[in-house]
Motif scaffolding. Sequence first.
Motif, PDB file in Angstrom:
ATOM      1  N   CYS A 122       0.826  -1.208   0.000  1.00 37.05           N
ATOM      2  CA  CYS A 122       0.000   0.000   0.000  1.00 37.05           C
ATOM      3  C   CYS A 122       0.860   1.258   0.000  1.00 37.05           C
ATOM      4  O   CYS A 122       0.537   2.249  -0.669  1.00 37.05           O
ATOM      5  CB  CYS A 122      -0.927  -0.003   1.206  1.00 37.05           C
ATOM      6  N   LEU A 123       1.951   1.215   0.737  1.00 32.41           N
ATOM      7  CA  LEU A 123       2.835   2.378   0.785  1.00 32.41           C
ATOM      8  C   LEU A 123       3.475   2.634  -0.565  1.00 32.41           C
ATOM      9  O   LEU A 123       3.720   3.791  -0.932  1.00 32.41           O
ATOM     10  CB  LEU A 123       3.919   2.161   1.853  1.00 32.41           C
ATOM     11  N   ALA A 124       3.743   1.552  -1.324  1.00 32.35           N
ATOM     12  CA  ALA A 124       4.323   1.730  -2.659  1.00 32.35           C
ATOM     13  C   ALA A 124       3.349   2.436  -3.601  1.00 32.35           C
ATOM     14  O   ALA A 124       3.781   3.140  -4.528  1.00 32.35           O
ATOM     15  CB  ALA A 124       4.719   0.374  -3.232  1.00 32.35           C
ATOM     16  N   LEU A 125       2.053   2.291  -3.360  1.00 30.38           N
ATOM     17  CA  LEU A 125       1.064   2.934  -4.216  1.00 30.38           C
ATOM     18  C   LEU A 125       0.664   4.325  -3.732  1.00 30.38           C
ATOM     19  O   LEU A 125       0.446   5.228  -4.546  1.00 30.38           O
ATOM     20  CB  LEU A 125      -0.195   2.062  -4.296  1.00 30.38           C
ATOM     21  N   LEU A 126       0.564   4.497  -2.405  1.00 31.56           N
ATOM     22  CA  LEU A 126       0.054   5.755  -1.855  1.00 31.56           C
ATOM     23  C   LEU A 126       1.147   6.725  -1.446  1.00 31.56           C
ATOM     24  O   LEU A 126       0.975   7.945  -1.606  1.00 31.56           O
ATOM     25  CB  LEU A 126      -0.840   5.458  -0.646  1.00 31.56           C
ATOM     26  N   GLY A 127       2.221   6.236  -0.888  1.00 31.66           N
ATOM     27  CA  GLY A 127       3.275   7.107  -0.384  1.00 31.66           C
ATOM     28  C   GLY A 127       3.660   6.725   1.036  1.00 31.66           C
ATOM     29  O   GLY A 127       3.319   5.631   1.519  1.00 31.66           O
ATOM     30  N   THR A 128       4.357   7.596   1.724  1.00 29.74           N
ATOM     31  CA  THR A 128       4.833   7.303   3.068  1.00 29.74           C
ATOM     32  C   THR A 128       3.668   7.199   4.042  1.00 29.74           C
ATOM     33  O   THR A 128       2.617   7.813   3.844  1.00 29.74           O
ATOM     34  CB  THR A 128       5.806   8.392   3.539  1.00 29.74           C
ATOM     35  N   ALA A 129       3.886   6.416   5.110  1.00 31.67           N
ATOM     36  CA  ALA A 129       2.825   6.214   6.099  1.00 31.67           C
ATOM     37  C   ALA A 129       2.434   7.519   6.778  1.00 31.67           C
ATOM     38  O   ALA A 129       1.250   7.741   7.095  1.00 31.67           O
ATOM     39  CB  ALA A 129       3.277   5.188   7.129  1.00 31.67           C
ATOM     40  N   SER A 130       3.407   8.383   7.035  1.00 33.61           N
ATOM     41  CA  SER A 130       3.103   9.644   7.726  1.00 33.61           C
ATOM     42  C   SER A 130       2.264  10.587   6.867  1.00 33.61           C
ATOM     43  O   SER A 130       1.579  11.472   7.402  1.00 33.61           O
ATOM     44  CB  SER A 130       4.397  10.332   8.147  1.00 33.61           C
ATOM     45  N   SER A 131       2.315  10.410   5.548  1.00 40.65           N
ATOM     46  CA  SER A 131       1.565  11.309   4.670  1.00 40.65           C
ATOM     47  C   SER A 131       0.159  10.805   4.370  1.00 40.65           C
ATOM     48  O   SER A 131      -0.657  11.553   3.824  1.00 40.65           O
ATOM     49  CB  SER A 131       2.316  11.491   3.345  1.00 40.65           C
ATOM     50  N   ILE A 132      -0.127   9.555   4.731  1.00 40.51           N
ATOM     51  CA  ILE A 132      -1.436   8.979   4.400  1.00 40.51           C
ATOM     52  C   ILE A 132      -2.488   9.509   5.373  1.00 40.51           C
ATOM     53  O   ILE A 132      -2.319   9.455   6.583  1.00 40.51           O
ATOM     54  CB  ILE A 132      -1.372   7.441   4.457  1.00 40.51           C
ATOM     55  N   LYS A 133      -3.567   9.982   4.818  1.00 38.38           N
ATOM     56  CA  LYS A 133      -4.720  10.410   5.615  1.00 38.38           C
ATOM     57  C   LYS A 133      -5.964   9.694   5.089  1.00 38.38           C
ATOM     58  O   LYS A 133      -6.109   9.451   3.886  1.00 38.38           O
ATOM     59  CB  LYS A 133      -4.900  11.922   5.557  1.00 38.38           C
ATOM     60  N   ALA A 134      -6.821   9.333   6.000  1.00 36.89           N
ATOM     61  CA  ALA A 134      -8.052   8.615   5.656  1.00 36.89           C
ATOM     62  C   ALA A 134      -9.249   9.483   6.023  1.00 36.89           C
ATOM     63  O   ALA A 134      -9.263  10.147   7.062  1.00 36.89           O
ATOM     64  CB  ALA A 134      -8.110   7.276   6.397  1.00 36.89           C
ATOM     65  N   TYR A 135     -10.262   9.455   5.189  1.00 29.88           N
ATOM     66  CA  TYR A 135     -11.462  10.247   5.432  1.00 29.88           C
ATOM     67  C   TYR A 135     -12.647   9.564   4.768  1.00 29.88           C
ATOM     68  O   TYR A 135     -12.506   8.631   3.976  1.00 29.88           O
ATOM     69  CB  TYR A 135     -11.302  11.676   4.903  1.00 29.88           C
ATOM     70  N   GLY A 136     -13.820  10.039   5.115  1.00 23.97           N
ATOM     71  CA  GLY A 136     -15.046   9.439   4.612  1.00 23.97           C
ATOM     72  C   GLY A 136     -15.392   9.884   3.213  1.00 23.97           C
ATOM     73  O   GLY A 136     -14.517  10.151   2.386  1.00 23.97           O
ATOM     74  N   GLU A 137     -16.692   9.998   2.963  1.00 25.02           N
ATOM     75  CA  GLU A 137     -17.148  10.339   1.626  1.00 25.02           C
ATOM     76  C   GLU A 137     -16.777  11.777   1.274  1.00 25.02           C
ATOM     77  O   GLU A 137     -16.845  12.670   2.125  1.00 25.02           O
ATOM     78  CB  GLU A 137     -18.668  10.164   1.532  1.00 25.02           C
ATOM     79  N   PRO A 138     -16.346  12.022   0.051  1.00 23.56           N
ATOM     80  CA  PRO A 138     -16.036  13.402  -0.349  1.00 23.56           C
ATOM     81  C   PRO A 138     -17.280  14.265  -0.357  1.00 23.56           C
ATOM     82  O   PRO A 138     -18.369  13.820  -0.709  1.00 23.56           O
ATOM     83  CB  PRO A 138     -15.451  13.232  -1.763  1.00 23.56           C
ATOM     84  N   THR A 139     -17.117  15.517   0.064  1.00 27.65           N
ATOM     85  CA  THR A 139     -18.220  16.466   0.112  1.00 27.65           C
ATOM     86  C   THR A 139     -17.891  17.670  -0.757  1.00 27.65           C
ATOM     87  O   THR A 139     -16.756  17.854  -1.197  1.00 27.65           O
ATOM     88  CB  THR A 139     -18.489  16.927   1.554  1.00 27.65           C
ATOM     89  N   SER A 140     -18.901  18.495  -1.002  1.00 28.74           N
ATOM     90  CA  SER A 140     -18.694  19.689  -1.809  1.00 28.74           C
ATOM     91  C   SER A 140     -17.850  20.729  -1.086  1.00 28.74           C
ATOM     92  O   SER A 140     -17.222  21.578  -1.724  1.00 28.74           O
ATOM     93  CB  SER A 140     -20.055  20.297  -2.202  1.00 28.74           C
ATOM     94  N   ASN A 141     -17.835  20.662   0.248  1.00 28.14           N
ATOM     95  CA  ASN A 141     -17.051  21.607   1.035  1.00 28.14           C
ATOM     96  C   ASN A 141     -15.645  21.041   1.227  1.00 28.14           C
ATOM     97  O   ASN A 141     -15.447  20.051   1.943  1.00 28.14           O
ATOM     98  CB  ASN A 141     -17.721  21.842   2.395  1.00 28.14           C
ATOM     99  N   ARG A 142     -14.678  21.622   0.599  1.00 25.66           N
ATOM    100  CA  ARG A 142     -13.310  21.102   0.667  1.00 25.66           C
ATOM    101  C   ARG A 142     -12.683  21.294   2.039  1.00 25.66           C
ATOM    102  O   ARG A 142     -11.679  20.670   2.359  1.00 25.66           O
ATOM    103  CB  ARG A 142     -12.433  21.782  -0.378  1.00 25.66           C
ATOM    104  N   TRP A 143     -13.276  22.170   2.873  1.00 23.81           N
ATOM    105  CA  TRP A 143     -12.727  22.423   4.198  1.00 23.81           C
ATOM    106  C   TRP A 143     -13.416  21.590   5.268  1.00 23.81           C
ATOM    107  O   TRP A 143     -13.098  21.719   6.438  1.00 23.81           O
ATOM    108  CB  TRP A 143     -12.859  23.902   4.549  1.00 23.81           C
ATOM    109  N   ALA A 144     -14.368  20.754   4.863  1.00 21.85           N
ATOM    110  CA  ALA A 144     -15.095  19.952   5.855  1.00 21.85           C
ATOM    111  C   ALA A 144     -14.161  18.927   6.482  1.00 21.85           C
ATOM    112  O   ALA A 144     -13.463  18.196   5.796  1.00 21.85           O
ATOM    113  CB  ALA A 144     -16.281  19.249   5.194  1.00 21.85           C
TER     114      ALA A 144
END
Length: 231
Positions: free
Chosen positions: A120-142
Amino acid sequence: MPARPNSSLLPANIIRSHVSRRTHPAQPCKPLVIRPFTSSARRLKQLTARDSSAKNWGQLNVKQKIVRTTSTGASLVTILAGVLVTGTVFTLLYTEVLAPDSTANWFNRAVSRIKDEPRCLALLGTASSIKAYGEPTSNRWARNRPIASNHNTDRNGVEHLRIRFNVEGNVDRGVVHIHLVKRPESRDFEYKYLYLDVPGQSRLYLEDNDDKDSKSPQKKGIFGVSWGWQR
C-alpha cells in the motif's frame, strides 16, 4: 417700637437659617400616589402555593389537587424525557464509537493495516503522509466527512458490515473497501475481504476469504441435495 436686634450680635447659624427661609420659598408637597400592590399580591400567591404544597393530600381542595397532579405529572414527564434522551445518546455513542464492533473501530484498524502494508505504501506514499477520510463532500474544508457503512443481517442470520472510505498519500489516492461477517455461532466479526483500489492499478487485497467460503466442504442431505443454511 421695639428695637431690632443687631445682626452682628446674632449667632451665624441663626442668620443663615433666616436668610435661607427668605431666599428659598417652601416647595409644594407632591401628591400622594397610591400604586396597586402587584408585588404583594404575587408574593401572597407564592406563599399560598407553597402552603398548599406542604399540605397533605387529604387537606387539599379540588382545585389544589388538580394543580398538584398536573405539576407532578409535568415533572415526571420531563424527567422521563431527559432519561430517554440521555440513554439514546449513550447507546449511539457506544455502538458507533466505543463498541469493539463499531464502524469507527474497524475504520481505525483498517487504516493501521494500510499504513503498515508495504504494498500500500508503494502505491500511496509514506505512512506519515497517508490520511483517511469518509465520503467526499462539496465543502473542501469539511473535517468530519461521513464514513459510508452498511450493517444488515441476511435470511440465514449472518450479520454483514460493509465500510468504504478514502485514503490519500503524497503519491496517489485510493478507496478502501471492507466486508465483515459475523455468523450465528460466532461472537466476533471476521474479514470477508479488505482491499484497496487505486486508479490505474490492480486491486490490492489485504484480506480475501471469499475463496475460503466457496471452497469449504458442503454437507449433502438426502439425494445429494443441500438442505438449510450452508456455512
